[in-house]
Motif scaffolding. Structure first.
Motif, PDB file in Angstrom:
ATOM      1  N   ARG A 139     -10.563 105.631  33.662  1.00 43.78           N
ATOM      2  CA  ARG A 139     -11.609 106.444  33.629  1.00 43.78           C
ATOM      3  C   ARG A 139     -11.853 107.775  33.974  1.00 43.78           C
ATOM      4  NH1 ARG A 139     -15.540 104.363  38.253  1.00 43.78           N
ATOM      5  NH2 ARG A 139     -13.907 105.739  39.639  1.00 43.78           N
ATOM      6  N   ASP A 140     -11.100 107.927  35.324  1.00 46.86           N
ATOM      7  CA  ASP A 140     -11.260 109.549  35.898  1.00 46.86           C
ATOM      8  C   ASP A 140     -10.095 110.276  35.063  1.00 46.86           C
ATOM      9  OD1 ASP A 140     -13.007 108.161  37.487  1.00 46.86           O
ATOM     10  OD2 ASP A 140     -11.391 108.053  39.128  1.00 46.86           O
ATOM     11  N   THR A 141      -8.916 109.776  34.743  1.00 44.99           N
ATOM     12  CA  THR A 141      -7.967 110.733  34.211  1.00 44.99           C
ATOM     13  C   THR A 141      -8.131 110.690  32.725  1.00 44.99           C
ATOM     14  OG1 THR A 141      -6.268 109.969  35.895  1.00 44.99           O
ATOM     15  CG2 THR A 141      -5.428 110.853  33.845  1.00 44.99           C
ATOM     16  N   LEU A 142      -8.290 109.681  32.095  1.00 43.64           N
ATOM     17  CA  LEU A 142      -8.276 109.493  30.558  1.00 43.64           C
ATOM     18  C   LEU A 142      -9.537 109.657  30.045  1.00 43.64           C
ATOM     19  CD1 LEU A 142      -5.647 106.731  29.098  1.00 43.64           C
ATOM     20  CD2 LEU A 142      -5.510 109.469  29.424  1.00 43.64           C
ATOM     21  N   GLY A 143     -10.621 109.598  30.679  1.00 40.73           N
ATOM     22  CA  GLY A 143     -12.029 109.896  30.537  1.00 40.73           C
ATOM     23  C   GLY A 143     -12.860 108.636  29.775  1.00 40.73           C
ATOM     24  N   PHE A 144     -11.975 107.511  29.889  1.00 40.78           N
ATOM     25  CA  PHE A 144     -12.792 106.355  29.217  1.00 40.78           C
ATOM     26  C   PHE A 144     -14.185 105.935  30.040  1.00 40.78           C
ATOM     27  CE2 PHE A 144      -9.015 104.345  27.005  1.00 40.78           C
ATOM     28  CZ  PHE A 144      -8.764 105.411  26.113  1.00 40.78           C
ATOM     29  N   GLU A 145     -14.976 104.893  29.242  1.00 41.92           N
ATOM     30  CA  GLU A 145     -16.206 104.674  30.139  1.00 41.92           C
ATOM     31  C   GLU A 145     -15.801 103.135  30.738  1.00 41.92           C
ATOM     32  OE1 GLU A 145     -19.503 106.219  27.209  1.00 41.92           O
ATOM     33  OE2 GLU A 145     -18.593 103.888  26.603  1.00 41.92           O
TER      34      GLU A 145
END
Length: 136
Positions: free
Chosen positions: A23-29
């Protein structure tokens, strides 16, 4: 035939670390967070692609596994040889900088491969190999 990839599975042995990475590093939901008997299954996916997900699951919890198989899975995860995934982006250098700034283990910086792709590689908190290719 009309078949799509709905979900892929990757093991995780620390749900909080896995969630922070994807979530935080790759930006996934985060799409789903399910707990059962003290274990957690997380479903994550890229924004704008609601029909494609990664299920981050506790390793070796399948009821049909033997103790030897569970031990082998745990050992392979520790070495980073159990599971992998291939992702793609239009901004490989930007994504690599984000990942490098985290505490992820970098395996390969962005490289032009002799087989025609430019990619990088790193390990997620559970040791899974994550490769990312440059699109376009």
């Amino acid at each position: 035939m009309d078949i799509t990839i709905h979900a892929s599975f990757l093991p995780q042995d620390d749900p909080d670390a896995a969630l922070a990475f994807y979530r935080d590093t790759l930006g996934f939901e985060l799409r789903n967070d399910v707990g059962y008997n003290g274990l957690r299954w997380l479903t994550v996916g890229p924004p704008g692609q609601p029909d494609t997900s990664i299920v981050l699951h506790p390793p070796a919890v399948d009821p049909g596994l033997t103790e030897d198989e569970r031990r082998a899975i745990t050992e392979m995860m520790a070495k980073g040889t159990y599971s992998s995934i291939l992702l793609a982006t239009k901004d490989l250098d930007g994504i690599f900088e984000r990942v490098q700034a985290s505490d992820a283990e970098v395996v390969q910086e962005p490289t032009d491969q002799p087989y025609g792709v430019r990619d990088c590689a790193f390990r997620d908190p559970a040791g899974n190999m994550v490769r990312i290719q440059q699109l376009g």
